[in-house]
Design a protein around this motif. Structure first.
Motif, mmCIF file in Angstrom:
data_model
loop_
_atom_site.group_PDB
_atom_site.id
_atom_site.type_symbol
_atom_site.label_atom_id
_atom_site.label_comp_id
_atom_site.label_asym_id
_atom_site.label_seq_id
_atom_site.Cartn_x
_atom_site.Cartn_y
_atom_site.Cartn_z
ATOM 1 N N SER A 31 0.931 -1.278 0.104
ATOM 2 C CA SER A 31 0.041 -0.213 0.109
ATOM 3 C C SER A 31 0.841 1.215 0.053
ATOM 4 O O SER A 31 0.491 2.206 -0.188
ATOM 5 C CB SER A 31 -0.906 -0.133 1.165
ATOM 6 N N LYS A 34 4.483 2.298 -4.702
ATOM 7 C CA LYS A 34 4.020 2.206 -6.228
ATOM 8 C C LYS A 34 4.458 0.856 -6.856
ATOM 9 O O LYS A 34 5.498 0.400 -6.401
ATOM 10 C CB LYS A 34 4.123 3.343 -7.022
ATOM 11 N N ASN A 35 3.921 0.488 -7.950
ATOM 12 C CA ASN A 35 4.455 -0.747 -8.834
ATOM 13 C C ASN A 35 4.792 -1.849 -7.828
ATOM 14 O O ASN A 35 5.890 -2.238 -7.781
ATOM 15 C CB ASN A 35 5.724 -0.127 -9.411
ATOM 16 N N SER A 36 3.940 -2.137 -6.782
ATOM 17 C CA SER A 36 3.835 -3.192 -5.889
ATOM 18 C C SER A 36 2.707 -4.055 -5.929
ATOM 19 O O SER A 36 1.632 -3.695 -6.159
ATOM 20 C CB SER A 36 4.293 -2.838 -4.608
ATOM 21 N N GLU A 67 8.460 -2.171 -5.850
ATOM 22 C CA GLU A 67 9.261 -1.503 -6.954
ATOM 23 C C GLU A 67 10.162 -2.529 -7.626
ATOM 24 O O GLU A 67 11.243 -2.255 -7.717
ATOM 25 C CB GLU A 67 9.995 -0.324 -6.171
ATOM 26 N N GLU A 97 9.096 13.116 -1.623
ATOM 27 C CA GLU A 97 9.495 11.680 -1.539
ATOM 28 C C GLU A 97 9.635 11.409 -0.242
ATOM 29 O O GLU A 97 9.022 10.394 0.328
ATOM 30 C CB GLU A 97 10.437 11.511 -2.519
ATOM 31 N N TYR A 100 6.847 11.582 2.247
ATOM 32 C CA TYR A 100 5.830 10.456 1.876
ATOM 33 C C TYR A 100 6.105 9.135 2.509
ATOM 34 O O TYR A 100 5.494 8.659 3.121
ATOM 35 C CB TYR A 100 5.658 10.328 0.353
#
Length: 172
Positions: A31, A34-36, A67, A97, A100
């Motif tokens: 969650s 990304k790309n996971s 990733e 980033e 985040y």
């Protein structure tokens, strides 16, 4: 002898030993990144309970990608705990980033952050949230600039790119 290859696995991967939270951890991590995604889950069979103590049908392993990197979570019991001797590094280009990943991975974890961009998540796994500029700053040929950036970093919990940039720029 028959070799069965069900996936194209990377040669070396990470196996994270959990008591019984492997599936929750995998869902949390996918969650955040990304790309996971979760790629495979295995379950304890109706054998070996005298050794592992886990009920048949409970999650044994969860394989997931973050990733493009493959990980496995194993529900192996409470024999082992995570510590800072192993950590995962998240390389970041921007302060947004860093913010985040810092905020999301720290969610539910210990209140006190560690030094120099390190944190522990709610499962006890250690992460380093690091700006990519640190590699350039720490390998600069000017030792005064390296010292200034290192000194600034040692004062930080969450990494602050503007403060690192300022330390680098103001060093002679």
């Amino acid at each position: 002898m028959t070799t069965i290859k069900s996936q194209n696995l990377q040669k070396i991967g990470s196996c994270l030993w959990f008591d019984s939270q492997a599936e929750a951890a995998a869902k949390f991590y996918v969650s955040v990144f990304k790309n996971s995604g979760i790629t495979r889950t295995t379950y304890y069979p109706d054998s070996g309970q005298d050794v592992h103590g886990k009920p048949a049908g409970s999650v044994l392993t969860v394989e997931f990608q973050l990733e493009g990197q493959e990980f496995m979570g194993l529900n192996g019991g409470n024999a082992f705990k995570f510590n800072e001797a192993i950590s995962f590094v998240v390389h970041c280009d921007t302060q947004d980033e860093i913010d985040y990943y810092w905020n999301h991975l720290k969610e539910g974890g210990p209140v006190d952050a560690q030094q120099c961009g390190w944190l522990k998540d709610q499962f006890g796994v250690s992460w380093q949230i690091v700006p990519n500029c640190m590699l350039d700053y720490m390998t600069d040929k000017n030792p005064q600039k390296v010292k200034a950036v290192f000194t600034a970093m040692m004062q930080m919990k969450k990494m602050d790119i503007a403060a690192l940039d300022a330390a680098y720029a103001n060093a002679s």
